[in-house]
Design an enzyme around this catalytic site. Sequence first.
Site, PDB file in Angstrom:
ATOM      1  N   THR A  62       0.778  -1.230   0.093  1.00 24.24           N
ATOM      2  CA  THR A  62       0.075  -0.145   0.091  1.00 24.24           C
ATOM      3  C   THR A  62       0.711   1.240  -0.128  1.00 24.24           C
ATOM      4  O   THR A  62       2.061   1.235  -0.128  1.00 24.24           O
ATOM      5  CB  THR A  62      -1.090  -0.081   1.382  1.00 24.24           C
ATOM      6  OG1 THR A  62      -1.984   1.011   1.022  1.00 24.24           O
ATOM      7  CG2 THR A  62      -0.233  -0.023   2.676  1.00 24.24           C
ATOM      8  N   LYS A  66       3.631   1.409  -3.844  1.00 21.55           N
ATOM      9  CA  LYS A  66       3.154   0.538  -4.881  1.00 21.55           C
ATOM     10  C   LYS A  66       4.025   0.671  -6.426  1.00 21.55           C
ATOM     11  O   LYS A  66       4.160   0.027  -7.118  1.00 21.55           O
ATOM     12  CB  LYS A  66       1.648   1.129  -5.352  1.00 21.55           C
ATOM     13  CG  LYS A  66       0.679   0.491  -4.246  1.00 21.55           C
ATOM     14  CD  LYS A  66      -0.802   0.913  -4.779  1.00 21.55           C
ATOM     15  CE  LYS A  66      -1.632   0.491  -3.576  1.00 21.55           C
ATOM     16  NZ  LYS A  66      -3.280   0.687  -4.176  1.00 21.55           N
ATOM     17  N   ASP A 102      -6.353  -3.872  -7.739  1.00 24.55           N
ATOM     18  CA  ASP A 102      -7.432  -2.627  -7.506  1.00 24.55           C
ATOM     19  C   ASP A 102      -8.414  -2.562  -8.460  1.00 24.55           C
ATOM     20  O   ASP A 102      -9.697  -2.272  -8.116  1.00 24.55           O
ATOM     21  CB  ASP A 102      -6.559  -1.291  -7.390  1.00 24.55           C
ATOM     22  CG  ASP A 102      -5.825  -1.210  -6.298  1.00 24.55           C
ATOM     23  OD1 ASP A 102      -6.111  -1.779  -5.043  1.00 24.55           O
ATOM     24  OD2 ASP A 102      -4.819  -0.723  -6.190  1.00 24.55           O
ATOM     25  N   ALA A 131      -4.582   6.183  -8.854  1.00 20.64           N
ATOM     26  CA  ALA A 131      -5.813   5.330  -8.446  1.00 20.64           C
ATOM     27  C   ALA A 131      -6.628   5.222 -10.043  1.00 20.64           C
ATOM     28  O   ALA A 131      -7.039   4.092 -10.302  1.00 20.64           O
ATOM     29  CB  ALA A 131      -6.897   6.145  -7.479  1.00 20.64           C
ATOM     30  N   ASN A 151      -9.922  15.192 -15.845  1.00 24.17           N
ATOM     31  CA  ASN A 151      -9.239  15.570 -14.929  1.00 24.17           C
ATOM     32  C   ASN A 151      -8.965  17.075 -14.823  1.00 24.17           C
ATOM     33  O   ASN A 151      -9.123  17.913 -15.745  1.00 24.17           O
ATOM     34  CB  ASN A 151      -7.794  14.838 -15.096  1.00 24.17           C
ATOM     35  CG  ASN A 151      -6.856  14.876 -13.821  1.00 24.17           C
ATOM     36  OD1 ASN A 151      -7.304  14.769 -12.622  1.00 24.17           O
ATOM     37  ND2 ASN A 151      -5.668  15.347 -13.841  1.00 24.17           N
ATOM     38  N   ARG A 152      -8.638  17.550 -13.504  1.00 23.69           N
ATOM     39  CA  ARG A 152      -8.515  18.940 -13.458  1.00 23.69           C
ATOM     40  C   ARG A 152      -7.285  19.518 -14.295  1.00 23.69           C
ATOM     41  O   ARG A 152      -7.281  20.393 -14.912  1.00 23.69           O
ATOM     42  CB  ARG A 152      -8.164  19.287 -11.758  1.00 23.69           C
ATOM     43  CG  ARG A 152      -7.812  20.586 -11.427  1.00 23.69           C
ATOM     44  CD  ARG A 152      -7.745  20.616  -9.850  1.00 23.69           C
ATOM     45  NE  ARG A 152      -6.516  20.020  -9.246  1.00 23.69           N
ATOM     46  CZ  ARG A 152      -6.329  19.854  -8.210  1.00 23.69           C
ATOM     47  NH1 ARG A 152      -6.882  20.243  -7.007  1.00 23.69           N
ATOM     48  NH2 ARG A 152      -5.199  18.887  -7.613  1.00 23.69           N
ATOM     49  N   THR A 153      -6.066  18.549 -14.097  1.00 20.92           N
ATOM     50  CA  THR A 153      -5.023  19.116 -15.079  1.00 20.92           C
ATOM     51  C   THR A 153      -5.147  18.158 -16.159  1.00 20.92           C
ATOM     52  O   THR A 153      -4.949  16.866 -16.304  1.00 20.92           O
ATOM     53  CB  THR A 153      -3.722  18.485 -14.285  1.00 20.92           C
ATOM     54  OG1 THR A 153      -3.782  19.188 -12.984  1.00 20.92           O
ATOM     55  CG2 THR A 153      -2.505  19.083 -15.147  1.00 20.92           C
ATOM     56  N   MET A 215     -14.321   6.048  -5.196  1.00 22.90           N
ATOM     57  CA  MET A 215     -13.230   4.833  -4.602  1.00 22.90           C
ATOM     58  C   MET A 215     -12.720   5.220  -3.201  1.00 22.90           C
ATOM     59  O   MET A 215     -12.204   4.320  -2.798  1.00 22.90           O
ATOM     60  CB  MET A 215     -12.291   4.945  -5.891  1.00 22.90           C
ATOM     61  CG  MET A 215     -12.433   4.366  -7.006  1.00 22.90           C
ATOM     62  SD  MET A 215     -11.448   4.329  -8.499  1.00 22.90           S
ATOM     63  CE  MET A 215     -10.050   3.825  -7.795  1.00 22.90           C
TER      64      MET A 215
HETATM   65  P1  ATR Z   1      -3.928   8.955  -6.477  1.00 27.69           P
HETATM   66  O1  ATR Z   1      -2.595   7.796  -6.249  1.00 27.69           O
HETATM   67  O2  ATR Z   1      -4.771   8.927  -5.398  1.00 27.69           O
HETATM   68  O3  ATR Z   1      -4.456   8.881  -7.718  1.00 27.69           O
HETATM   69  P2  ATR Z   1      -2.322  11.213  -7.267  1.00 27.69           P
HETATM   70  O4  ATR Z   1      -1.483  10.416  -8.258  1.00 27.69           O
HETATM   71  O5  ATR Z   1      -1.636  12.452  -6.526  1.00 27.69           O
HETATM   72  O6  ATR Z   1      -3.021  10.114  -6.337  1.00 27.69           O
HETATM   73  O7  ATR Z   1      -3.702  11.687  -8.139  1.00 27.69           O
HETATM   74  C1  ATR Z   1      -4.565  12.524  -7.400  1.00 27.69           C
HETATM   75  C2  ATR Z   1      -5.675  12.862  -8.494  1.00 27.69           C
HETATM   76  O8  ATR Z   1      -6.761  13.555  -7.658  1.00 27.69           O
HETATM   77  C3  ATR Z   1      -5.438  13.594  -9.537  1.00 27.69           C
HETATM   78  O9  ATR Z   1      -6.358  13.162 -10.671  1.00 27.69           O
HETATM   79  C4  ATR Z   1      -5.663  15.133  -9.061  1.00 27.69           C
HETATM   80  O10 ATR Z   1      -5.957  16.043 -10.199  1.00 27.69           O
HETATM   81  P3  ATR Z   1      -4.562  16.879 -10.514  1.00 27.69           P
HETATM   82  O11 ATR Z   1      -3.905  16.061 -11.664  1.00 27.69           O
HETATM   83  O12 ATR Z   1      -5.141  18.093 -11.455  1.00 27.69           O
HETATM   84  O13 ATR Z   1      -3.849  17.189  -9.259  1.00 27.69           O
HETATM   85  C5  ATR Z   1      -6.984  14.783  -8.469  1.00 27.69           C
HETATM   86  N1  ATR Z   1      -7.412  15.797  -7.262  1.00 27.69           N
HETATM   87  C6  ATR Z   1      -7.037  15.993  -6.148  1.00 27.69           C
HETATM   88  N2  ATR Z   1      -7.398  16.997  -5.331  1.00 27.69           N
HETATM   89  C7  ATR Z   1      -8.396  17.458  -6.367  1.00 27.69           C
HETATM   90  C8  ATR Z   1      -9.474  18.470  -6.114  1.00 27.69           C
HETATM   91  N3  ATR Z   1      -9.560  19.180  -4.996  1.00 27.69           N
HETATM   92  N4  ATR Z   1     -10.434  18.666  -7.233  1.00 27.69           N
HETATM   93  C9  ATR Z   1     -10.103  17.920  -8.305  1.00 27.69           C
HETATM   94  N5  ATR Z   1      -9.508  16.993  -8.334  1.00 27.69           N
HETATM   95  C10 ATR Z   1      -8.448  16.869  -7.452  1.00 27.69           C
END
Ligand code: ATR
Length: 271
Positions: A62, A66, A102, A131, A151-153, A215
């Site tokens: 975990t 990973k 997963d 994830a 995705n936000r980005t 999730m």
């Molecule tokens: P994980 O392994 O849990 O997926 P990660 O690789 O850091 O963690 O990815 C987090 C994801 O949640 C990303 O898609 C992130 O968006 P960005 O790529 O724009 O950073 C998204 N995320 C996290 N907080 C967010 C928020 N407040 N609103 C929208 N998207 C969010």
Amino acid sequence: MLDQYAVIGNPISHSQSPHIHALFAQQTGQSLQYSALLAPLDSFPITVFDFINKGGRGANVTLPFKLQAHQLATRLTERASCAQAVNTLTFENNEIIGDNTDGIGLVHDITRNLTVNLASKRILLIGAGGASRGVILPLLQQKPLSLTITNRTFDKAEALQQQFQSYGNIHARSLDHFIDQSFDVVINATSASLQNTFPDIPVNIFAVDALAYDMMYSKEPTAFLKFAQQSGVNHLSDGIGMLVEQAAESFYIWRNVRPETKPVIALLKSQ
Ligand code: ATR
């Protein structure tokens, strides 16, 4: 000595895996011991080799290891290779086999426990981090009508589209693209719920009778699930079922026996 398994992470004391695997072992009559191992942040490989030397047969991995588990494996399954992350290690014939359960855990929770067939459905996957990457191949293998990833980005969603386009009908769309589009299954794979917030999505993305799936899981409904409910969605689920299903798949890989997941999910929900 009993066959030894473990979950390795940092932190690890909160992990439900020892409890879940003890319930599986009891239910299936398998003799095994499953413990939680805290690996120092700079010593994941040493912790794994030490466990192998002490007779370890397999391990779950975990956060935050990973990716390192993916690098340590001497052989990878296709789903682990696509996910670029490993949550299940099997130690066999001097090999370290890396798998990722997963995504199939998510698919089994949706299709078996929530009885939502994903074939021919329009799926929206929100988030493009680890994830999200871990669940794309198993989702596409269900032959949905489409898998849209946002995705936000946006660049990260586009990169995932490119990585997975040979496996099925996957599109990347920016968050402002959904003014008149709706989906049968909307999955939140972002970590926004950890900050008690949710991605900026319009209410119309939920089709009539849609499933909204987060999730993440927590005692209270997540911000995403509250938003879905306020948008008129009745079919809501957090990720507790996915947690148990990914564990069941690991148990199956190691022991070749499939435990019953429903009573374990019910027990965890009641606790
Ligand atoms: P994980 O392994 O849990 O997926 P990660 O690789 O850091 O963690 O990815 C987090 C994801 O949640 C990303 O898609 C992130 O968006 P960005 O790529 O724009 O950073 C998204 N995320 C996290 N907080 C967010 C928020 N407040 N609103 C929208 N998207 C969010």
